[in-house]
Design an enzyme around this catalytic site. Structure first.
Site, PDB file in Angstrom:
ATOM      1  N   ASP A   1       0.834  -1.199   0.000  1.00 58.20           N
ATOM      2  CA  ASP A   1       0.000   0.000   0.000  1.00 58.20           C
ATOM      3  C   ASP A   1       0.877   1.261   0.000  1.00 58.20           C
ATOM      4  OD1 ASP A   1      -2.654   1.315   0.724  1.00 58.20           O
ATOM      5  OD2 ASP A   1      -1.355   2.025   2.329  1.00 58.20           O
TER       6      ASP A   1
ATOM      7  N   GLU B   1       1.250  -0.314  -5.020  1.00 60.45           N
ATOM      8  CA  GLU B   1       0.252   0.696  -5.335  1.00 60.45           C
ATOM      9  C   GLU B   1       0.923   2.061  -5.359  1.00 60.45           C
ATOM     10  OE1 GLU B   1      -1.734   2.550  -2.511  1.00 60.45           O
ATOM     11  OE2 GLU B   1      -3.460   3.208  -3.654  1.00 60.45           O
TER      12      GLU B   1
HETATM   13  O1  7SA Z   1      -8.362  12.540  -7.175  1.00 59.80           O
HETATM   14  C1  7SA Z   1      -8.313  11.339  -7.875  1.00 59.80           C
HETATM   15  C2  7SA Z   1      -7.374  11.455  -9.035  1.00 59.80           C
HETATM   16  O2  7SA Z   1      -7.846  12.419  -9.956  1.00 59.80           O
HETATM   17  C3  7SA Z   1      -7.077  12.436 -11.178  1.00 59.80           C
HETATM   18  O3  7SA Z   1      -7.579  13.391 -12.053  1.00 59.80           O
HETATM   19  C4  7SA Z   1      -5.979  11.807  -8.625  1.00 59.80           C
HETATM   20  C5  7SA Z   1      -5.117  11.679  -9.874  1.00 59.80           C
HETATM   21  O4  7SA Z   1      -3.750  11.898  -9.599  1.00 59.80           O
HETATM   22  C6  7SA Z   1      -5.608  12.679 -10.902  1.00 59.80           C
HETATM   23  O5  7SA Z   1      -4.858  12.540 -12.119  1.00 59.80           O
HETATM   24  O6  7SA Z   1      -5.473  10.952  -7.592  1.00 59.80           O
HETATM   25  C7  7SA Z   1      -5.175  11.702  -6.406  1.00 59.80           C
HETATM   26  O7  7SA Z   1      -6.042  11.279  -5.348  1.00 59.80           O
HETATM   27  C8  7SA Z   1      -5.820   9.954  -4.882  1.00 59.80           C
HETATM   28  C9  7SA Z   1      -6.872   9.623  -3.833  1.00 59.80           C
HETATM   29  O8  7SA Z   1      -6.730  10.455  -2.723  1.00 59.80           O
HETATM   30  C10 7SA Z   1      -4.413   9.855  -4.306  1.00 59.80           C
HETATM   31  C11 7SA Z   1      -3.435  10.153  -5.433  1.00 59.80           C
HETATM   32  O9  7SA Z   1      -2.106  10.131  -4.907  1.00 59.80           O
HETATM   33  C12 7SA Z   1      -3.704  11.505  -6.052  1.00 59.80           C
HETATM   34  O10 7SA Z   1      -2.916  11.623  -7.227  1.00 59.80           O
HETATM   35  O11 7SA Z   1      -4.155   8.516  -3.821  1.00 59.80           O
HETATM   36  C13 7SA Z   1      -3.712   8.550  -2.445  1.00 59.80           C
HETATM   37  O12 7SA Z   1      -4.834   8.175  -1.645  1.00 59.80           O
HETATM   38  C14 7SA Z   1      -5.259   6.843  -1.786  1.00 59.80           C
HETATM   39  C15 7SA Z   1      -6.489   6.637  -0.923  1.00 59.80           C
HETATM   40  C16 7SA Z   1      -4.128   5.874  -1.391  1.00 59.80           C
HETATM   41  C17 7SA Z   1      -2.971   6.144  -2.333  1.00 59.80           C
HETATM   42  O13 7SA Z   1      -1.876   5.303  -1.989  1.00 59.80           O
HETATM   43  C18 7SA Z   1      -2.548   7.585  -2.249  1.00 59.80           C
HETATM   44  O14 7SA Z   1      -1.567   7.875  -3.225  1.00 59.80           O
HETATM   45  N1  7SA Z   1      -4.552   4.455  -1.463  1.00 59.80           N
HETATM   46  C19 7SA Z   1      -4.106   3.543  -0.426  1.00 59.80           C
HETATM   47  C20 7SA Z   1      -3.642   4.184   0.827  1.00 59.80           C
HETATM   48  C21 7SA Z   1      -4.414   4.283   1.944  1.00 59.80           C
HETATM   49  C22 7SA Z   1      -3.810   4.735   3.215  1.00 59.80           C
HETATM   50  O15 7SA Z   1      -3.157   3.618   3.773  1.00 59.80           O
HETATM   51  C23 7SA Z   1      -5.833   3.857   1.987  1.00 59.80           C
HETATM   52  O16 7SA Z   1      -6.580   5.013   2.411  1.00 59.80           O
HETATM   53  C24 7SA Z   1      -6.323   3.362   0.634  1.00 59.80           C
HETATM   54  O17 7SA Z   1      -7.484   2.552   0.795  1.00 59.80           O
HETATM   55  C25 7SA Z   1      -5.220   2.567  -0.041  1.00 59.80           C
HETATM   56  O18 7SA Z   1      -5.682   1.911  -1.208  1.00 59.80           O
HETATM   57  O19 7SA Z   1      -2.803  10.226  13.234  1.00 59.80           O
HETATM   58  C26 7SA Z   1      -4.138  10.493  13.179  1.00 59.80           C
HETATM   59  C27 7SA Z   1      -4.476  11.104  11.878  1.00 59.80           C
HETATM   60  C28 7SA Z   1      -3.486  11.952  11.189  1.00 59.80           C
HETATM   61  O20 7SA Z   1      -2.300  11.184  10.968  1.00 59.80           O
HETATM   62  C29 7SA Z   1      -3.940  12.466   9.838  1.00 59.80           C
HETATM   63  O21 7SA Z   1      -3.189  13.622   9.512  1.00 59.80           O
HETATM   64  C30 7SA Z   1      -5.408  12.758   9.862  1.00 59.80           C
HETATM   65  O22 7SA Z   1      -5.819  13.270   8.599  1.00 59.80           O
HETATM   66  C31 7SA Z   1      -5.709  10.869  11.358  1.00 59.80           C
HETATM   67  C32 7SA Z   1      -6.162  11.495  10.111  1.00 59.80           C
HETATM   68  N2  7SA Z   1      -5.992  10.632   8.978  1.00 59.80           N
HETATM   69  C33 7SA Z   1      -7.231  10.044   8.473  1.00 59.80           C
HETATM   70  C34 7SA Z   1      -7.461  10.475   7.023  1.00 59.80           C
HETATM   71  O23 7SA Z   1      -7.569  11.882   6.974  1.00 59.80           O
HETATM   72  C35 7SA Z   1      -8.736   9.843   6.530  1.00 59.80           C
HETATM   73  O24 7SA Z   1      -8.928  10.151   5.148  1.00 59.80           O
HETATM   74  C36 7SA Z   1      -7.114   8.518   8.490  1.00 59.80           C
HETATM   75  C37 7SA Z   1      -6.924   8.015   9.913  1.00 59.80           C
HETATM   76  O25 7SA Z   1      -8.296   7.948   7.985  1.00 59.80           O
HETATM   77  C38 7SA Z   1      -8.665   8.333   6.659  1.00 59.80           C
HETATM   78  O26 7SA Z   1      -7.691   7.843   5.757  1.00 59.80           O
HETATM   79  C39 7SA Z   1      -8.188   6.705   5.025  1.00 59.80           C
HETATM   80  C40 7SA Z   1      -8.280   7.063   3.548  1.00 59.80           C
HETATM   81  O27 7SA Z   1      -9.234   8.109   3.392  1.00 59.80           O
HETATM   82  C41 7SA Z   1      -8.749   5.851   2.784  1.00 59.80           C
HETATM   83  O28 7SA Z   1      -8.759   6.137   1.391  1.00 59.80           O
HETATM   84  C42 7SA Z   1      -7.194   5.560   5.172  1.00 59.80           C
HETATM   85  C43 7SA Z   1      -7.053   5.145   6.621  1.00 59.80           C
HETATM   86  O29 7SA Z   1      -8.271   4.660   7.116  1.00 59.80           O
HETATM   87  O30 7SA Z   1      -7.647   4.436   4.421  1.00 59.80           O
HETATM   88  C44 7SA Z   1      -7.809   4.677   3.013  1.00 59.80           C
END
Ligand code: 7SA
Ligand code: CA
Length: 559
Positions: free
Chosen positions: A223, A249
């Site tokens: 991931d 990924e």
């Molecule tokens: O926008 C889509 C695309 O449009 C196109 O036009 C673009 C593309 O580039 C563009 O050409 O893509 C963009 O957007 C993607 C989606 O966001 C990005 C990509 O880089 C970007 O180019 O992809 C990113 O996000 C994906 C979800 C990730 C990718 O690796 C990454 O590159 N996928 C994997 C990674 C994760 C995380 O392990 C997983 O996320 C995905 O399922 C997996 O497949 O300490 C407490 C704390 C603090 O640390 C934080 O600061 C605070 O914010 C808590 C809080 N964090 C929380 C997050 O904010 C919250 O969102 C966290 C605890 O929970 C959530 O995070 C989730 C995440 O939302 C979810 O997607 C995470 C953890 O539960 O699990 C998942």
């Protein structure tokens, strides 16, 4: 809504009179690394994404049991591997009021390596892995070495006494190796682990070996690889599971790299291949996904899996949508960050299942939203042709849409998507016959070498034959299918049987099936469960139905 009459008592599953078990022998399964040493397990994998975003909410603590129960069906559908959810405990929950999203518990914010998470217990995970391996479906575990939920108490992580988890305290939030971390931060970065620290490296290496040795793991899905160096992954795999499968990924657009970085001006393909070279792992084909999202169907040729160099094609793991990009059943409809428009879905699956790279099928497309039969047919076509990750592909210009010939070890395929191509004769010699047509001809696949063409090198004649089954009394969730001795009729495999979808004369079931002309065919009516394709409730009794296929011919059987 189909009317169903209930039969009192059980419908006995009658053993069929003529059921050539030999035809169900599985094709041999290759292993080993690519010529460049990439861990691609022979390059012949067909992978199921074994979850969607909401299963921890729609099937809380029960997902491993679901997978164990479906293992035979998943195998019968033709999958050789399954991308498992993150096996580590994640009791987080979060909500983002700005966009109404919420989640947590899916494993990506894990707090230790204990396996009793929200997908089910440790023992249920072992049972699921055993059932899947027993059915010939290799588990590939999703792992998240970049970050963790440090805030959760009572962690079970074996660290030398007095040593805490090394944090990523880098001042530099950038994504460049320095003495602290070697990649991007996840969100704010305060959850990141310093993957550059030997202690963290050893901790993960030990757990990756554990997944292999004690949880039936055949490989890993890494991931958020933008968060750590590809070389780190090569080191982990080399130490913990060198002959396993691994896929990274790397979802990061060229424009997200700093202007002074070569990747800022590079193509998606170049960036993906660079990571694969460093990690010696395969990589999700986000170059193809980006073209599917932003280009036209004819632009799909620019995916990593369409690269002229087989060493590039063979590291591509192709997909249409996943738990991030696509929708999911259940709360908020999942994440759908980059969903493929529905009208392109069947074209996209036809493309990735008939072309090089290794295809991944999203759970919900297969088992929730009714594309299962179509995808099953495509998997059969891929397998029969012997298409692999490095298979040669040639794109043909001069036509609308996408026209390509793919050379498998057994047959050649010709794919025509959204194309004005009239027939194979325009682009290729060889004894082609049509293998599949859908969406009013917007999706067409021909193949050679089935000996069913007319030999004219032209468009192998397909004729529409009317099938009928009488007295098909079924219960909710079951339907009547035709299964028989040709690939179009599933080669006697109920999982690849053809649904007779016209129930206007229930309990008579009817359907028109396109078949090569002049074939001596044998078939039967079966009553089969729609979502569990190996669950056959009954076979038509007596001798097989037989016919010689011809335009407008009719054939029928009765229960
Ligand atoms: O926008 C889509 C695309 O449009 C196109 O036009 C673009 C593309 O580039 C563009 O050409 O893509 C963009 O957007 C993607 C989606 O966001 C990005 C990509 O880089 C970007 O180019 O992809 C990113 O996000 C994906 C979800 C990730 C990718 O690796 C990454 O590159 N996928 C994997 C990674 C994760 C995380 O392990 C997983 O996320 C995905 O399922 C997996 O497949 O300490 C407490 C704390 C603090 O640390 C934080 O600061 C605070 O914010 C808590 C809080 N964090 C929380 C997050 O904010 C919250 O969102 C966290 C605890 O929970 C959530 O995070 C989730 C995440 O939302 C979810 O997607 C995470 C953890 O539960 O699990 C998942
Ligand atoms: Ca293999």
């Amino acid at each position: 809504m189909k009317r169903y009459l209930r039969l009192a008592g059980l419908v006995l599953a009658l053993t069929p009179l003529a059921y050539p078990y030999g035809s169900l022998l599985e094709a041999a399964e290759a292993a080993g690394k690519s010529p460049n040493g990439v861990r691609y397990h022979g390059g012949d994998e067909i992978i199921l994404q074994g979850f969607h975003w909401n299963v921890v909410r729609t099937a809380p603590n029960n997902w491993y049991s679901t997978l164990a129960g479906m293992a035979p069906s998943i195998a019968a559908d033709g999958f050789s591997a399954i991308w498992m959810p993150v096996p580590w405990r994640d009791f987080s929950s979060w909500s983002d009021s700005s966009n109404g999203t919420s989640g947590g518990g899916e494993g990506y914010f894990w707090h230790d390596f204990n396996k009793n998470g929200r997908y089910g217990s440790d023992s249920l995970l072992k049972q699921a892995a055993s059932a899947l391996n027993g059915a010939g479906v290799k588990p590939i575990y999703d792992v998240v070495p970049n970050h963790m939920n440090r805030g959760y108490p009572d962690k079970e992580i074996n660290l030398p006494a007095g040593q805490g988890l090394w944090r990523n305290d880098c001042a530099d939030p950038g994504n460049y190796p320095n003495d602290c971390d070697d990649g991007d931060r996840f969100v704010g970065g305060d959850a990141d682990l310093n993957t550059g620290h030997p202690q963290n490296q050893a901790m993960f290496q030990q757990e990756f070996a554990n997944l292999r040795n004690n949880y039936g793991g055949a490989g890993l899905r890494f991931d958020f690889v933008r968060g750590y160096a590809g070389e780190r992954v090569d080191s982990w795999m080399g130490q913990a599971h060198d002959d396993g499968f691994c896929v990274g990924e790397l979802w990061k657009a060229p424009g997200e790299y700093p202007s002074w970085d070569w990747r800022n001006g590079a193509s998606w393909q170049q960036i993906l291949k660079d990571w694969s070279d460093r990690a010696k792992c395969t990589i999700f084909d986000f170059a193809l996904k980006e073209r599917m999202q932003n280009g036209s169907v004819s632009d799909w040729r620019h995916g990593l899996n369409g690269n002229p160099d087989p060493r590039w094609r063979e590291v591509a793991v192709t997909f249409v949508d996943n738990h991030d990009t696509g929708y999911s059943p259940g709360p908020n409809g999942g994440q759908h960050h980059w969903p493929l428009p529905d009208h392109l879905l069947k074209r996209a699956y036809a493309y990735i299942l008939a072309s090089p790279g290794m295809p991944v099928v999203y759970w919900s497309h297969m088992y929730d939203w009714g594309y299962g039969d179509f995808i099953r047919q495509l998997i059969q076509i891929r397998r029969a042709a012997g298409i692999k990750a490095d298979s040669a592909i040639q794109f043909h210009a001069g036509f609308s849409g996408l026209v390509a010939t793919v050379s498998g070890s057994q047959q050649q395929l010709l794919i025509a998507l959204d194309s004005n191509l009239e027939g194979p004769g325009q682009v290729a010699s060889g004894d082609f016959s049509q293998a599949l047509t859908s969406d009013n001809g917007q999706v067409r696949i021909w193949r050679t070498g089935t000996g069913t063409g007319t030999g004219s090198g032209g468009d192998g004649d397909l004729v529409s034959v009317n099938f009928r089954c009488d007295n098909g009394v079924t219960q909710p969730g079951d339907s009547v299918y035709a299964v028989g001795n040709s690939s179009e009729l599933g080669n006697w495999s109920p999982a690849a049987a053809v649904l007779l979808s016209d129930t206007s004369g229930y309990p008579t079931w009817r359907g028109a099936i396109s078949l090569p002309a002049q074939q001596a065919l044998e078939w039967k009516c079966i009553i089969r469960n729609e979502s569990n394709p190996t669950q056959v409730k009954s076979w038509q009794p007596g001798a097989n139905n037989s016919l010689t296929s011809a335009a407008g011919a009719s054939t029928s059987g009765s229960f």
